[in-house]
Design a protein around this motif. Structure first.
Motif, PDB file in Angstrom:
ATOM      1  N   CYS A 172      48.287 103.276  -8.475  1.00 19.37           N
ATOM      2  CA  CYS A 172      49.065 103.389  -9.710  1.00 19.37           C
ATOM      3  C   CYS A 172      49.879 104.685  -9.767  1.00 19.37           C
ATOM      4  O   CYS A 172      50.471 105.003 -10.805  1.00 19.37           O
ATOM      5  N   ASN A 173      49.896 105.433  -8.660  1.00 19.45           N
ATOM      6  CA  ASN A 173      50.661 106.676  -8.532  1.00 19.45           C
ATOM      7  C   ASN A 173      50.228 107.720  -9.559  1.00 19.45           C
ATOM      8  O   ASN A 173      51.049 108.473 -10.091  1.00 19.45           O
ATOM      9  N   MET A 174      48.915 107.779  -9.806  1.00 19.03           N
ATOM     10  CA  MET A 174      48.376 108.793 -10.707  1.00 19.03           C
ATOM     11  C   MET A 174      48.153 110.122  -9.997  1.00 19.03           C
ATOM     12  O   MET A 174      47.850 111.130 -10.635  1.00 19.03           O
ATOM     13  N   GLY A 175      48.301 110.138  -8.683  1.00 22.14           N
ATOM     14  CA  GLY A 175      48.116 111.342  -7.903  1.00 22.14           C
ATOM     15  C   GLY A 175      47.924 110.981  -6.449  1.00 22.14           C
ATOM     16  O   GLY A 175      48.083 109.821  -6.048  1.00 22.14           O
ATOM     17  N   ILE A 176      47.596 111.989  -5.636  1.00 24.09           N
ATOM     18  CA  ILE A 176      47.316 111.749  -4.229  1.00 24.09           C
ATOM     19  C   ILE A 176      45.828 112.019  -3.980  1.00 24.09           C
ATOM     20  O   ILE A 176      45.193 112.782  -4.702  1.00 24.09           O
ATOM     21  N   GLY A 177      45.279 111.386  -2.970  1.00 27.22           N
ATOM     22  CA  GLY A 177      43.851 111.496  -2.730  1.00 27.22           C
ATOM     23  C   GLY A 177      43.539 111.893  -1.302  1.00 27.22           C
ATOM     24  O   GLY A 177      44.373 111.789  -0.404  1.00 27.22           O
ATOM     25  N   ILE A 178      42.305 112.351  -1.115  1.00 29.86           N
ATOM     26  CA  ILE A 178      41.773 112.650   0.208  1.00 29.86           C
ATOM     27  C   ILE A 178      40.548 111.766   0.396  1.00 29.86           C
ATOM     28  O   ILE A 178      39.548 111.920  -0.303  1.00 29.86           O
ATOM     29  N   LEU A 179      40.661 110.825   1.360  1.00 29.93           N
ATOM     30  CA  LEU A 179      39.612 109.831   1.537  1.00 29.93           C
ATOM     31  C   LEU A 179      39.345 109.599   3.021  1.00 29.93           C
ATOM     32  O   LEU A 179      40.208 109.855   3.865  1.00 29.93           O
ATOM     33  N   PRO A 180      38.155 109.096   3.353  1.00 32.30           N
ATOM     34  CA  PRO A 180      37.878 108.735   4.746  1.00 32.30           C
ATOM     35  C   PRO A 180      38.804 107.611   5.200  1.00 32.30           C
ATOM     36  O   PRO A 180      39.033 106.640   4.469  1.00 32.30           O
ATOM     37  N   ALA A 181      39.310 107.732   6.410  1.00 32.94           N
ATOM     38  CA  ALA A 181      40.236 106.727   6.935  1.00 32.94           C
ATOM     39  C   ALA A 181      39.601 105.334   6.947  1.00 32.94           C
ATOM     40  O   ALA A 181      40.284 104.325   6.702  1.00 32.94           O
TER      41      ALA A 181
END
Length: 300
Positions: A234-243
């Motif tokens: 929803c373009n609320m921000g950017i994330g850092i997640l496991p690939a």
């Protein structure tokens, strides 16, 4: 000192009342009290202090607790091994897993294991990695499969199986989705959608940010990877997640994945088990299976 006394003792150390412990053990409340008194008499020390009609474990109880758990575990493991040997059945296997491997990696491997060992009763507990390791040390599970950044843990053997690299995730609507690579300066003003404090991915994300002089500005802290993914869409921000947790969405074009700038991967999905000789045949066979199965999937 007998097994029943130790089981009662362990239950009471969990902060339960006499009535709750009796109910969990299928005993009468006076029987629970009797076992506690007999244990204290045989050991020659008081294990609980009375306060407001409740019993609270003291320092002696804290000292005894890990031994009690180990004795009960070994007794149950020995009984289960002999029962399995006599009936040619597989026995019980208690596995703990952190959220990423439990959700995105292990299901097909567990299905294969069930097909190979249909007589083994497989039970899975899903918690944060540190909680899984604590359960392993407390003999509540037989082995753990967790995402870790550090490969040394007290009293445990840690075997890295496959890499579980962190990536930067964006919505296709984010203007930065056109950039590749993305620099630290480009994301300084972005809102970050981060996993909860205490998770392996959050710990490593914090370390990466500190190492690159990046201070979290606007942050939304979310407890579940699926929630983070939907918020990014929803373009609320950017994330850092496991690939490994975003493969499907990236392939479908729902999310854009980029490398974290100046990031050196430290995160692996690891097998953890206690550093001791008394591993049951079921546990040893599972260890051999999961090491081969996961490494074969990863092509290593």
């Amino acid at each position: 000192m007998n097994i029943q006394q130790l089981k009662v003792f362990i239950e009471m150390c969990g902060g339960r009342t006499l009535a709750e412990s009796a109910d969990r053990l299928g005993l009468k409340q006076p029987t629970v009290s009797f076992h506690l008194r007999k244990l204290e008499q045989e050991l020659g020390v008081e294990l609980f202090r009375k306060q407001s009609r409740s019993l609270h474990p003291n320092e002696a109880a804290a000292e005894l607790l890990p031994y009690a758990r180990r004795i009960v575990h070994l007794t149950e493991t020995a009984s289960g091994a002999m029962a399995a040997y006599g009936s040619q059945k597989g026995g019980r296997l208690r596995i703990g897993a952190s959220y990423t491997p439990a959700t995105y990696v292990l299901p097909p491997h567990f299905a294969s294991y069930r097909n190979l060992s249909p007589d083994v009763s497989l039970m899975l507990t899903v918690k944060q990695a540190e909680s899984v390791l604590a359960m392993l040390r407390d003999y509540e599970i037989d082995a753990g499969i967790v995402s870790l950044g550090a490969l040394e843990e007290r009293g445990l053997i840690i075997v890295p199986l496959v890499q579980d690299e962190l990536k930067l995730l964006l919505s296709p609507l984010n203007p930065l989705s056109e950039a590749d690579p993305i620099t630290v300066d480009q994301i300084r003003e972005e809102t970050f959608l981060l996993h909860e404090v205490g998770s392996t991915s959050r710990t490593l994300s914090d370390e990466w940010a500190k190492g690159n002089g990046l201070q979290w500005g606007q942050v939304m802290e979310l407890g579940a990877i699926e929630t983070i993914k939907e918020a990014i869409k929803c373009n609320m921000g950017i994330g850092i997640l496991p690939a490994r947790s975003v493969r499907r969405e990236v392939e479908a074009g729902e999310l854009i994945m980029r490398s974290l700038p100046h990031y050196e991967n430290k995160r692996h999905i690891c097998l953890a088990y206690r550093d001791e000789e008394q591993l049951s045949g079921v546990v040893r066979s599972f260890i051999a299976f999961i090491r081969q199965s996961l490494r074969a999937e990863d092509g290593s």
